[in-house]
Design an enzyme around this catalytic site. Structure first.
Site, PDB file in Angstrom:
ATOM      1  N   GLN A 128       0.397  -1.035  -0.064  1.00 39.61           N
ATOM      2  CA  GLN A 128      -0.216   0.156  -0.158  1.00 39.61           C
ATOM      3  C   GLN A 128       1.311   1.263   0.065  1.00 39.61           C
ATOM      4  O   GLN A 128       1.613   1.533   0.741  1.00 39.61           O
ATOM      5  CB  GLN A 128      -1.068   0.024   1.174  1.00 39.61           C
ATOM      6  CG  GLN A 128      -1.638   1.250   1.704  1.00 39.61           C
ATOM      7  CD  GLN A 128      -2.406   1.379   2.157  1.00 39.61           C
ATOM      8  OE1 GLN A 128      -1.752   0.819   3.455  1.00 39.61           O
ATOM      9  NE2 GLN A 128      -3.681   1.937   2.766  1.00 39.61           N
ATOM     10  N   TYR A 130       0.583   5.218   0.283  1.00 37.97           N
ATOM     11  CA  TYR A 130      -0.286   5.725   0.991  1.00 37.97           C
ATOM     12  C   TYR A 130       0.731   6.776   1.286  1.00 37.97           C
ATOM     13  O   TYR A 130       0.518   8.049   0.464  1.00 37.97           O
ATOM     14  CB  TYR A 130      -1.510   5.227   1.894  1.00 37.97           C
ATOM     15  CG  TYR A 130      -2.451   4.684   1.325  1.00 37.97           C
ATOM     16  CD1 TYR A 130      -2.590   4.600  -0.491  1.00 37.97           C
ATOM     17  CD2 TYR A 130      -4.093   4.892   1.397  1.00 37.97           C
ATOM     18  CE1 TYR A 130      -3.525   4.591  -0.501  1.00 37.97           C
ATOM     19  CE2 TYR A 130      -5.083   5.224   1.408  1.00 37.97           C
ATOM     20  CZ  TYR A 130      -5.606   4.515   0.260  1.00 37.97           C
ATOM     21  OH  TYR A 130      -6.526   3.810  -0.431  1.00 37.97           O
ATOM     22  N   SER A 131       1.716   7.241   2.762  1.00 38.45           N
ATOM     23  CA  SER A 131       1.965   7.282   3.490  1.00 38.45           C
ATOM     24  C   SER A 131       3.166   7.738   2.610  1.00 38.45           C
ATOM     25  O   SER A 131       3.371   7.359   1.636  1.00 38.45           O
ATOM     26  CB  SER A 131       2.180   7.131   4.933  1.00 38.45           C
ATOM     27  OG  SER A 131       0.992   6.440   5.269  1.00 38.45           O
ATOM     28  N   GLU A 246      -9.468  -1.277   5.553  1.00 33.47           N
ATOM     29  CA  GLU A 246      -8.502  -1.118   6.208  1.00 33.47           C
ATOM     30  C   GLU A 246      -8.701  -1.551   7.692  1.00 33.47           C
ATOM     31  O   GLU A 246      -8.187  -1.645   8.488  1.00 33.47           O
ATOM     32  CB  GLU A 246      -7.106  -0.407   5.720  1.00 33.47           C
ATOM     33  CG  GLU A 246      -6.599  -1.063   6.963  1.00 33.47           C
ATOM     34  CD  GLU A 246      -4.984   0.257   6.246  1.00 33.47           C
ATOM     35  OE1 GLU A 246      -5.115   1.642   5.210  1.00 33.47           O
ATOM     36  OE2 GLU A 246      -3.801  -0.176   6.776  1.00 33.47           O
ATOM     37  N   ASN A 386      -4.706   6.379  15.452  1.00 35.56           N
ATOM     38  CA  ASN A 386      -6.324   6.566  16.449  1.00 35.56           C
ATOM     39  C   ASN A 386      -6.955   7.829  17.004  1.00 35.56           C
ATOM     40  O   ASN A 386      -7.758   7.921  17.145  1.00 35.56           O
ATOM     41  CB  ASN A 386      -5.628   5.868  17.937  1.00 35.56           C
ATOM     42  CG  ASN A 386      -6.125   3.558  17.919  1.00 35.56           C
ATOM     43  OD1 ASN A 386      -6.303   3.293  16.422  1.00 35.56           O
ATOM     44  ND2 ASN A 386      -6.239   3.336  18.747  1.00 35.56           N
ATOM     45  N   GLU A 387      -5.469   9.003  16.956  1.00 35.37           N
ATOM     46  CA  GLU A 387      -6.469  10.202  17.263  1.00 35.37           C
ATOM     47  C   GLU A 387      -7.024  10.596  15.818  1.00 35.37           C
ATOM     48  O   GLU A 387      -8.458  11.101  16.556  1.00 35.37           O
ATOM     49  CB  GLU A 387      -5.200  11.186  17.107  1.00 35.37           C
ATOM     50  CG  GLU A 387      -4.262  10.620  17.981  1.00 35.37           C
ATOM     51  CD  GLU A 387      -3.661   9.742  18.757  1.00 35.37           C
ATOM     52  OE1 GLU A 387      -3.342   9.264  17.168  1.00 35.37           O
ATOM     53  OE2 GLU A 387      -3.489   9.440  20.275  1.00 35.37           O
TER      54      GLU A 387
HETATM   55  C1  LIG Z   1       3.964  -0.144  11.304  1.00 33.50           C
HETATM   56  C2  LIG Z   1       3.565   0.189  10.099  1.00 33.50           C
HETATM   57  C3  LIG Z   1       3.773  -0.439   9.130  1.00 33.50           C
HETATM   58  C4  LIG Z   1       2.657   1.401   8.225  1.00 33.50           C
HETATM   59  N1  LIG Z   1       1.943   0.582   7.480  1.00 33.50           N
HETATM   60  C5  LIG Z   1       2.525   1.283   5.583  1.00 33.50           C
HETATM   61  C6  LIG Z   1       1.828   0.910   4.794  1.00 33.50           C
HETATM   62  O1  LIG Z   1       1.781  -0.059   4.351  1.00 33.50           O
HETATM   63  N2  LIG Z   1       1.385   2.098   3.733  1.00 33.50           N
HETATM   64  C7  LIG Z   1       1.205   3.111   3.517  1.00 33.50           C
HETATM   65  O2  LIG Z   1       1.034   4.690   3.260  1.00 33.50           O
HETATM   66  N3  LIG Z   1       1.595   3.306   5.648  1.00 33.50           N
HETATM   67  C8  LIG Z   1       1.509   2.712   6.575  1.00 33.50           C
HETATM   68  N4  LIG Z   1       2.004   3.495   7.810  1.00 33.50           N
HETATM   69  C9  LIG Z   1       2.125   4.942   7.429  1.00 33.50           C
HETATM   70  C10 LIG Z   1       0.447   5.101   8.452  1.00 33.50           C
HETATM   71  O3  LIG Z   1      -0.824   5.167   7.827  1.00 33.50           O
HETATM   72  C11 LIG Z   1       1.616   6.666   9.005  1.00 33.50           C
HETATM   73  O4  LIG Z   1       2.311   6.241  10.420  1.00 33.50           O
HETATM   74  C12 LIG Z   1       0.244   7.010   9.791  1.00 33.50           C
HETATM   75  O5  LIG Z   1      -1.212   7.642   9.081  1.00 33.50           O
HETATM   76  C13 LIG Z   1       0.224   8.304  11.077  1.00 33.50           C
HETATM   77  O6  LIG Z   1       1.008   9.298   9.934  1.00 33.50           O
HETATM   78  P1  LIG Z   1       2.842  10.442  10.541  1.00 33.50           P
HETATM   79  O7  LIG Z   1       3.065   8.526  10.895  1.00 33.50           O
HETATM   80  O8  LIG Z   1       3.068  10.478   9.114  1.00 33.50           O
HETATM   81  O9  LIG Z   1       2.917  11.013  11.573  1.00 33.50           O
HETATM   82  P2  LIG Z   1       1.512  11.720  11.725  1.00 33.50           P
HETATM   83  O10 LIG Z   1       0.520  11.712  10.921  1.00 33.50           O
HETATM   84  O11 LIG Z   1       2.960  12.880  11.646  1.00 33.50           O
HETATM   85  O12 LIG Z   1       1.257  11.983  13.644  1.00 33.50           O
HETATM   86  C14 LIG Z   1       2.231  12.565  14.253  1.00 33.50           C
HETATM   87  C15 LIG Z   1       1.078  12.268  15.596  1.00 33.50           C
HETATM   88  O13 LIG Z   1       0.332  13.405  15.662  1.00 33.50           O
HETATM   89  C16 LIG Z   1      -0.886  13.083  15.831  1.00 33.50           C
HETATM   90  N5  LIG Z   1      -2.190  13.674  14.954  1.00 33.50           N
HETATM   91  C17 LIG Z   1      -1.755  14.443  13.852  1.00 33.50           C
HETATM   92  N6  LIG Z   1      -2.592  15.082  12.865  1.00 33.50           N
HETATM   93  C18 LIG Z   1      -3.200  15.271  14.391  1.00 33.50           C
HETATM   94  C19 LIG Z   1      -5.091  15.466  14.273  1.00 33.50           C
HETATM   95  N7  LIG Z   1      -5.524  16.461  13.188  1.00 33.50           N
HETATM   96  N8  LIG Z   1      -5.666  15.534  15.395  1.00 33.50           N
HETATM   97  C20 LIG Z   1      -5.184  14.752  16.207  1.00 33.50           C
HETATM   98  N9  LIG Z   1      -3.637  14.355  16.348  1.00 33.50           N
HETATM   99  C21 LIG Z   1      -3.435  14.594  14.594  1.00 33.50           C
HETATM  100  C22 LIG Z   1      -0.952  11.614  15.435  1.00 33.50           C
HETATM  101  O14 LIG Z   1      -2.695  10.798  16.451  1.00 33.50           O
HETATM  102  C23 LIG Z   1       0.114  11.368  15.867  1.00 33.50           C
HETATM  103  O15 LIG Z   1      -0.035  10.528  16.908  1.00 33.50           O
HETATM  104  C24 LIG Z   1       2.396   2.635   8.600  1.00 33.50           C
HETATM  105  C25 LIG Z   1       2.918   2.704  10.017  1.00 33.50           C
HETATM  106  C26 LIG Z   1       3.438   2.366  10.634  1.00 33.50           C
HETATM  107  C27 LIG Z   1       3.823   2.973  11.681  1.00 33.50           C
END
Ligand SMILES: Cc1cc2nc3c(=O)[nH]c(=O)nc-3n(C[C@H](O)[C@H](O)[C@H](O)COP(=O)(O)OP(=O)(O)OC[C@H]3O[C@@H](n4cnc5c(N)ncnc54)[C@H](O)[C@@H]3O)c2cc1C
Length: 400
Positions: A128, A130-131, A246, A386-387
């Site tokens: 996937q 996405y990120s 998902e 989860n936030e």
């Molecule tokens: C083990 C693992 C596997 C993964 N696998 C995939 C994959 O296969 N494909 C893929 O595309 N992605 C994958 N991901 C990525 C995952 O979807 C992102 O890590 C996730 O969406 C959070 O984004 P970020 O890491 O950029 O954190 P950020 O978006 O920078 O967030 C940092 C912190 O701020 C908080 N936060 C951010 N915005 C808000 C808001 N508006 N309100 C309240 N709190 C907020 C978040 O909850 C978090 O605690 C994976 C992540 C992990 C850890």
């Protein structure tokens, strides 16, 4: 809610039990027992998928026309619960549970005919995309550029945290095809071949010592425009539809097994703690609270099971289930570490390999409990933190 099984469902349960008894090899059982992540080692998840596929059971929620078994909601629940109970390996969700239903909904007839059978058989293994380094929770800010050039899009940029990209031969991917206007309105959904020149994968090793996630780089990688799912710049709608799958359901049966494992550990003499965790009243109280929370999670799952049939996306309730099950998973992990005492310190990634020829010192659980605890920390982050799920619930369920 009447939870008693009808006679036909009891017969179905017995049929599933007999099949699992006959088909789960010792090797598959060991691999599942030592798994430290919801993403099983590809070798074993695919081996199990092939066995299920031969029986027509690889995709319980797919419609019959695409190769699903045509089960009722109750049968799908029974099947999931029996697989967890028997210790079957989990299947990789990216094809069967995520992109498969999305191709059914948004794909052309050619795309459905090409991709769906290959997902079902395991011939294609998906990841996937996405990120990105600058786009996680705020997914709409993604920047991976796709510029149309003749019959192709040319991709430049990167994706990160891509689970099992090192194993996948295909990726479903969000790219930016327009930069003006609302960010959501410039995103396109592509299906791409990981062997495309210009695509490279760099490992990221996690806290648990596993190679599960990666950063994927695109350097002028050419992807046919025909590989687009849906219209150009309409990828956001496709992406959100996929995320509901998902996040949706299927976790309670696995958690029930984790709870049973925890009770076994807590009932054993925990080295270094001077007794059994189960004899400690505060531990017992937390264990009981977790068991009640699991009952609640299972009830939620049963209520929304019908909506998980392909064609009806589960909607915002998938956010509720994702939050409930991942936080409970982490509570059970914490209790398991406490119950094991010093055995929890035994964390040897090499020893966890299903084919490792080792003398296990201490309870076998000690090999995996710490790694599971570490790996599961990610469960409240991946699939949308989860936030973010709580924000969705506040807006779409509570109307705040
Ligand atoms: C083990 C693992 C596997 C993964 N696998 C995939 C994959 O296969 N494909 C893929 O595309 N992605 C994958 N991901 C990525 C995952 O979807 C992102 O890590 C996730 O969406 C959070 O984004 P970020 O890491 O950029 O954190 P950020 O978006 O920078 O967030 C940092 C912190 O701020 C908080 N936060 C951010 N915005 C808000 C808001 N508006 N309100 C309240 N709190 C907020 C978040 O909850 C978090 O605690 C994976 C992540 C992990 C850890």
């Amino acid at each position: 809610m009447n939870l008693d099984l009808a006679p036909a469902d009891l017969a179905f349960r017995d049929e599933v039990r007999a099949f699992l008894q006959a088909s789960l090899t010792p090797e598959l059982r060991v691999a599942a027992r030592r798994a430290t992540s919801v993403f099983m080692d590809k070798t074993y998840s695919l081996a199990w998928q092939r066995i299920l596929h031969a029986r027509g059971w690889a995709a319980p929620s797919w419609p019959v026309e695409y190769g699903g078994p045509g089960w009722s909601d109750a049968q799908r629940h029974i099947f999931a619960a029996e697989c967890a109970r028997a210790g079957a390996p989990g299947l990789a969700p990216m094809g069967l549970r995520m992109v498969g239903p999305v191709i059914m909904r948004y794909g052309t007839d050619e795309q459905k005919a090409f991709y769906l059978p290959r997902i079902l058989s395991g011939e294609d293994y998906w990841c996937q995309g996405y990120s990105e380094p600058g786009a996680g929770s705020d997914l709409a800010s993604l920047q991976l550029a796709a510029t149309a050039d003749g019959p192709d899009y040319v991709l430049t940029g990167s994706k990160i945290w891509t689970t099992h990209a090192q194993h996948a031969n295909r990726m479903f991917c969000l790219v930016r095809t327009r930069r003006d206007g609302k960010p959501q309105a410039g995103i396109t959904f592509l299906l791409l071949d990981m062997a495309t020149p210009g695509v490279s994968v760099r490992p990221i090793i996690t806290l648990a010592g596993d190679h599960e996630v990666n950063q994927v780089f695109f350097d002028q990688a050419r992807v046919p425009i025909a590989n687009r799912l849906g219209e150009e710049n309409a990828g956001w709608t496709v992406a959100k539809y996929l995320l509901e799958f998902e996040r949706g359901g299927g976790g309670a049966a696995g958690l029930r097994v984790a709870l049973e494992r925890l009770v076994t550990m807590a009932a054993a003499e925990a080295s270094g703690t001077g007794g059994r965790a189960l004899d400690e009243p505060p531990f017992r109280a937390r264990l009981a609270a977790a068991a009640v929370a699991l009952d609640a999670a299972e009830m939620t799952e049963l209520r929304v099971l019908a909506a998980l049939a392909v064609g009806q996306a589960p909607g915002p309730v998938s956010s509720m289930m994702k939050t409930q099950t991942t936080e409970l998973m982490q509570r059970l992990d914490e209790l398991a570490l406490e119950a094991l005492g010093v055995y929890a310190a035994v964390d040897q990634p090499a020893a966890r390999a299903p084919n490792a020829n080792i003398e296990i010192v201490g309870p076998e659980h000690g090999l995996v409990t710490t790694a599971r605890y570490l790996n599961d920390r990610a469960a409240s982050i991946y699939g949308g933190s989860n936030e973010i799920q709580r924000d969705i619930m506040a807006r779409l369920v509570l109307g705040l």
